[in-house]
Design a protein around this motif. Structure first.
Motif, PDB file in Angstrom:
ATOM      1  N   GLU A  95       0.707  -1.414  -0.267  1.00 60.11           N
ATOM      2  CA  GLU A  95      -0.038   0.316   0.088  1.00 60.11           C
ATOM      3  C   GLU A  95       0.577   1.440  -0.005  1.00 60.11           C
ATOM      4  N   ILE A  96       1.869   1.806  -1.402  1.00 55.90           N
ATOM      5  CA  ILE A  96       2.760   2.568  -1.118  1.00 55.90           C
ATOM      6  C   ILE A  96       1.342   4.092  -1.492  1.00 55.90           C
ATOM      7  N   ARG A  97       1.943   4.866  -0.885  1.00 59.79           N
ATOM      8  CA  ARG A  97       1.331   6.048  -0.367  1.00 59.79           C
ATOM      9  C   ARG A  97       2.167   6.929  -1.419  1.00 59.79           C
ATOM     10  N   THR A  98       1.421   8.157  -1.716  1.00 60.85           N
ATOM     11  CA  THR A  98       1.947   9.002  -2.791  1.00 60.85           C
ATOM     12  C   THR A  98       3.187   9.466  -2.365  1.00 60.85           C
ATOM     13  N   GLY A  99       3.624  10.024  -0.962  1.00 62.13           N
ATOM     14  CA  GLY A  99       4.610  10.073  -0.902  1.00 62.13           C
ATOM     15  C   GLY A  99       5.828   9.896  -0.326  1.00 62.13           C
ATOM     16  N   ASP A 100       5.200   8.402  -0.845  1.00 66.04           N
ATOM     17  CA  ASP A 100       6.912   7.770  -0.238  1.00 66.04           C
ATOM     18  C   ASP A 100       7.538   7.620  -1.075  1.00 66.04           C
ATOM     19  N   LEU A 101       9.041   7.240  -0.856  1.00 63.71           N
ATOM     20  CA  LEU A 101       9.992   7.021  -1.239  1.00 63.71           C
ATOM     21  C   LEU A 101      10.581   5.840  -1.188  1.00 63.71           C
ATOM     22  N   VAL A 102      10.287   5.463  -3.076  1.00 63.31           N
ATOM     23  CA  VAL A 102      10.913   3.627  -2.747  1.00 63.31           C
ATOM     24  C   VAL A 102      12.079   3.121  -3.379  1.00 63.31           C
ATOM     25  N   VAL A 103      13.106   3.541  -3.114  1.00 61.81           N
ATOM     26  CA  VAL A 103      14.693   2.625  -2.696  1.00 61.81           C
ATOM     27  C   VAL A 103      14.355   1.647  -3.744  1.00 61.81           C
ATOM     28  N   SER A 150       6.161   7.126  -9.148  1.00 64.48           N
ATOM     29  CA  SER A 150       6.691   7.727  -9.771  1.00 64.48           C
ATOM     30  C   SER A 150       7.913   7.757  -8.663  1.00 64.48           C
ATOM     31  N   LYS A 151       7.813   8.321  -7.374  1.00 64.23           N
ATOM     32  CA  LYS A 151       9.011   8.517  -6.080  1.00 64.23           C
ATOM     33  C   LYS A 151       9.859   7.082  -6.017  1.00 64.23           C
ATOM     34  N   ILE A 152      10.723   7.272  -7.338  1.00 66.90           N
ATOM     35  CA  ILE A 152      11.587   5.303  -7.304  1.00 66.90           C
ATOM     36  C   ILE A 152      13.736   5.706  -7.916  1.00 66.90           C
ATOM     37  N   ILE A 153      13.995   5.817  -6.802  1.00 67.73           N
ATOM     38  CA  ILE A 153      15.696   5.184  -6.814  1.00 67.73           C
ATOM     39  C   ILE A 153      15.792   4.443  -7.124  1.00 67.73           C
ATOM     40  N   THR A 154      17.246   4.236  -8.388  1.00 68.35           N
ATOM     41  CA  THR A 154      16.984   2.560  -8.635  1.00 68.35           C
ATOM     42  C   THR A 154      18.468   3.064  -9.227  1.00 68.35           C
ATOM     43  N   ARG A 155      19.176   1.585  -9.519  1.00 65.35           N
ATOM     44  CA  ARG A 155      20.660   1.809 -10.094  1.00 65.35           C
ATOM     45  C   ARG A 155      20.334   1.653 -12.136  1.00 65.35           C
ATOM     46  N   LYS A 156      20.970   2.880 -11.994  1.00 64.76           N
ATOM     47  CA  LYS A 156      21.180   3.040 -14.235  1.00 64.76           C
ATOM     48  C   LYS A 156      21.276   1.760 -14.244  1.00 64.76           C
ATOM     49  N   THR A 209      10.859  -1.771 -10.691  1.00 62.46           N
ATOM     50  CA  THR A 209      10.595  -0.621 -11.098  1.00 62.46           C
ATOM     51  C   THR A 209      10.076  -0.712 -12.074  1.00 62.46           C
ATOM     52  N   HIS A 210       9.283  -1.627 -13.206  1.00 61.72           N
ATOM     53  CA  HIS A 210       8.537  -1.379 -14.208  1.00 61.72           C
ATOM     54  C   HIS A 210       7.405  -1.410 -13.391  1.00 61.72           C
ATOM     55  N   HIS A 211       6.916  -2.340 -12.121  1.00 60.62           N
ATOM     56  CA  HIS A 211       5.558  -3.366 -11.732  1.00 60.62           C
ATOM     57  C   HIS A 211       5.511  -1.199 -10.910  1.00 60.62           C
ATOM     58  N   ILE A 212       5.938  -1.245 -10.392  1.00 60.93           N
ATOM     59  CA  ILE A 212       5.546   0.507  -9.521  1.00 60.93           C
ATOM     60  C   ILE A 212       5.634   1.508 -10.139  1.00 60.93           C
ATOM     61  N   HIS A 213       6.075   1.606 -10.823  1.00 63.51           N
ATOM     62  CA  HIS A 213       6.031   3.142 -11.806  1.00 63.51           C
ATOM     63  C   HIS A 213       4.806   2.229 -12.448  1.00 63.51           C
TER      64      HIS A 213
END
Length: 620
Positions: free
Chosen positions: A466-474, A497-503, A487-491
């Motif tokens: 239940e990820i909230r709008t303001g949550d940051l997902v790393v 869209s608040k996601i940080i991942t490896r390039k 990343t594809h599933h979350i986005h």
């Protein structure tokens, strides 16, 4: 001096040291340490093994511990934030969700109003003084609630601030009302009954004097110079302030706890709480020495002989416990619209805990002959029972809340996620790490980093978060393929869209300019770090070996009072340094003759306390 017996003090601190270690080792999270300390105090006290008795010096240390506990409770209240959030005009419902004071006032007076019909109803079956019991029922044990909220990390959040403020209002109002009532019963109404107003006058005078003092440049420089020296000037000044208000309370004949609370509240208006060195020192001194003595001595001094009439008081005890719960939980339901039903219930239950003030009120009632010895025994028993069961119920109700709501969700398993979790904890951020690798979990446990064990991190797990709008997902798992899938599933599926991942885990879509996903280039970071080691070896070594001491931060200059001032004219903390100043597109190193302007971005380095001071000086 040689006649002093240090054995009781040794025994008390042996218990204070062993209790949290044992609870942590046995993973008994629902049982608060303070309750166990009180129980252990009963065990070593005169009614069980008779190893420790109250002596003048132990009584002094215990009372000082209680005063420091209430003082720190006042210090946790964010007065400036409360004042700034006051509604400007007609009060609307939204005002209650933004102003902790309004919510707290409604809860307390709701509890007080409910206590009157409850006391009247009980008086139809059990003879009692309706006025006295109406004042007794809303009392709150700050000594129980504050350590529990602090241990749960709630004091900095809105929920904890409401609990703290309501407890403070209940404590102050109960002292005032009971003092007036007891005075009226003894001597009738006299002007002396209004002397408690003196403490408000002293509060205002001291605040005005303090505001003028902290603006003096010479005084600021002396504070910075002597803060970390052998003089520890801020700690000494804090203790002087505490005892000033305690003496005032003593002089006007009211409870010393009122003076301690007002002193803490006053200091809170001058201190930047986030990572303040003064708060670290006060916490260490108070929770490390004085406060454990208070809790254990509470158990030692509990008069169990008062429970000799326990059996005949059972109906009264049960009614009293029901009254404590009903009159506290029902008003607390106003928080449902802010935190949800379960959180509101847990808050009401925690506020039901009763101890010192309730027992003290019972003693006053006994001396005024509005209650008899059987009633006194019943009140003491009910206070002890609620102090034991309320924290347990609170922990049961709030356990899921602590697990669910985090501002940062770290999908980890790699060493990078471990290092990142350490830094999040250092910054006091609310986060949780989801792990599926068994070998990295002991490292998280050893460093007390919050994590949740999963058999496998899958898209189904993400749906249940239940990820909230303001949550940051790393996203930092060891598999680039898994990182890309998550990343594809979350986005895509979850629209977050608040996601940080490896390039390296990204595909063409994630690399597009339109993508809001933040990407970290692993190879680039390694290259930058090696460059620093080659070009700046001493600096890198100093920062890496002193990670827990020194950090680098950017501070935005927004305070009008330092606009256009020279750097040399500002009393910056000696345990930090200005590194780089960025103004528009220009970057340069600041010197003593550099003017600071609103909008400048200053890179600073220093200890946590120094960085907090930098922010207080430069940020509005």
């Amino acid at each position: 001096m040689d006649s002093l017996d240090y054995y009781p003090l040794f025994l008390v601190f042996a218990i204070a040291w062993l209790v949290p270690l044992t609870l942590s080792r046995l993973e008994i999270g629902k049982l608060p340490a303070v309750i166990v300390e009180i129980i252990m105090g009963v065990v070593i006290g005169p009614y069980v093994f008779d190893l420790v008795n109250e002596t003048p010096y132990m009584a002094f240390l215990s009372k000082t511990g209680f005063l420091l506990l209430i003082f720190l409770a006042g210090l946790e209240i964010n007065v400036n934030k409360i004042i700034s959030s006051f509604p400007k005009g007609r009060i609307k419902w939204i005002d209650f969700s933004t102003n902790t004071l309004l919510v707290s006032i409604v809860i307390y007076f709701g509890s007080l109003v409910l206590s009157i019909p409850f006391a009247w109803l009980v008086s139809l079956f059990i003879p009692l003084d309706i006025v006295f019991f109406s004042m007794l029922l809303p009392t709150v044990a700050l000594s129980i609630t504050v350590p529990i909220l602090k241990a749960d990390g709630e004091l900095k959040r809105k929920f904890g601030q409401i609990m703290l403020m309501e407890g403070a209002i209940a404590t102050v109002m109960s002292i005032i009302l009971i003092s007036i009532y007891s005075g009226v019963l003894k001597n009738g109404f006299e002007v002396e009954l209004l002397l408690f107003g003196v403490i408000f006058i002293v509060f205002i005078i001291t605040y005005i004097a303090g505001k003028r003092l902290v603006k003096m440049r010479t005084f600021q420089k002396l504070l910075y110079r002597l803060e970390h020296a052998a003089s520890q000037i801020k700690v000494r000044g804090t203790m002087a302030l505490l005892f000033l208000f305690v003496i005032v309370a003593q002089a006007i004949g009211t409870e010393l706890v009122m003076g301690a609370f007002f002193a803490g509240t006053l200091l809170s208006m001058f201190v930047i709480k986030e990572r303040s060195a003064l708060l670290f020192k006060l916490d260490g001194m108070s929770y490390g020495f004085f406060i454990p003595i208070f809790f254990i001595m509470v158990g030692v001094n509990l008069d169990l002989s008062a429970l000799s009439q326990f059996q005949e008081s059972i109906p009264f005890i049960l009614v009293l416990i029901v009254g404590f719960f009903l009159t506290q939980i029902i008003p607390a339901l106003i928080m449902v619209g802010i935190f949800g039903l379960k959180k509101a219930l847990s808050g009401g239950v925690l506020l039901t805990a009763r101890l010192g003030l309730t027992i003290a009120a019972a003693q006053i009632g006994l001396s005024l002959e509005v209650i008899d010895t059987a009633d006194n025994a019943g009140i003491v028993a009910a206070a002890i029972i609620t102090s034991l069961i309320s924290p347990l119920i609170y922990r049961t109700l709030s356990k899921k809340n602590h697990e669910e709501f985090h501002n940062i969700i770290l999908l980890g398993g790699s060493k990078s996620s471990l290092y990142l979790a350490e830094r999040f904890k250092m910054h006091n951020l609310s986060f949780i790490t989801l792990l599926q690798k068994e070998d990295v979990m002991p490292l998280f446990e050893k460093k007390s980093l919050p994590f949740q064990k999963l058999k496998q991190i899958t898209t189904k797990v993400l749906d249940e978060l239940e990820i909230r709008t303001g949550d940051l997902v790393v996203i930092l798992t060891e598999s680039n393929t898994l990182n890309r899938e998550l990343t594809h599933h979350i986005h895509g599926a979850l629209g977050h869209s608040k996601i940080i991942t490896r390039k390296q885990s990204a595909d063409h879509e994630m690399l597009s300019p339109e993508s809001k996903i933040k990407l970290v280039d692993h190879d680039e970071l390694i290259a930058n770090h090696i460059e620093d080691i080659v070009m700046r070896p001493n600096a890198v070594d100093s920062l890496s070996t002193s990670f827990d001491v020194y950090r680098v931060e950017e501070v935005l200059v927004t305070k009008p009072s330092i606009d256009r001032k020279l750097v040399r004219d500002i009393a910056f903390p000696p345990s930090g340094s200005l590194v780089i100043l960025r103004r528009g597109g220009e970057v340069f190193i600041p010197h003593g003759n550099t003017h600071l302007l609103i909008g400048d971005v200053m890179t600073v380095i220093g200890t946590s306390a120094a960085l907090a001071e930098f922010r207080s000086i430069m940020e509005a």
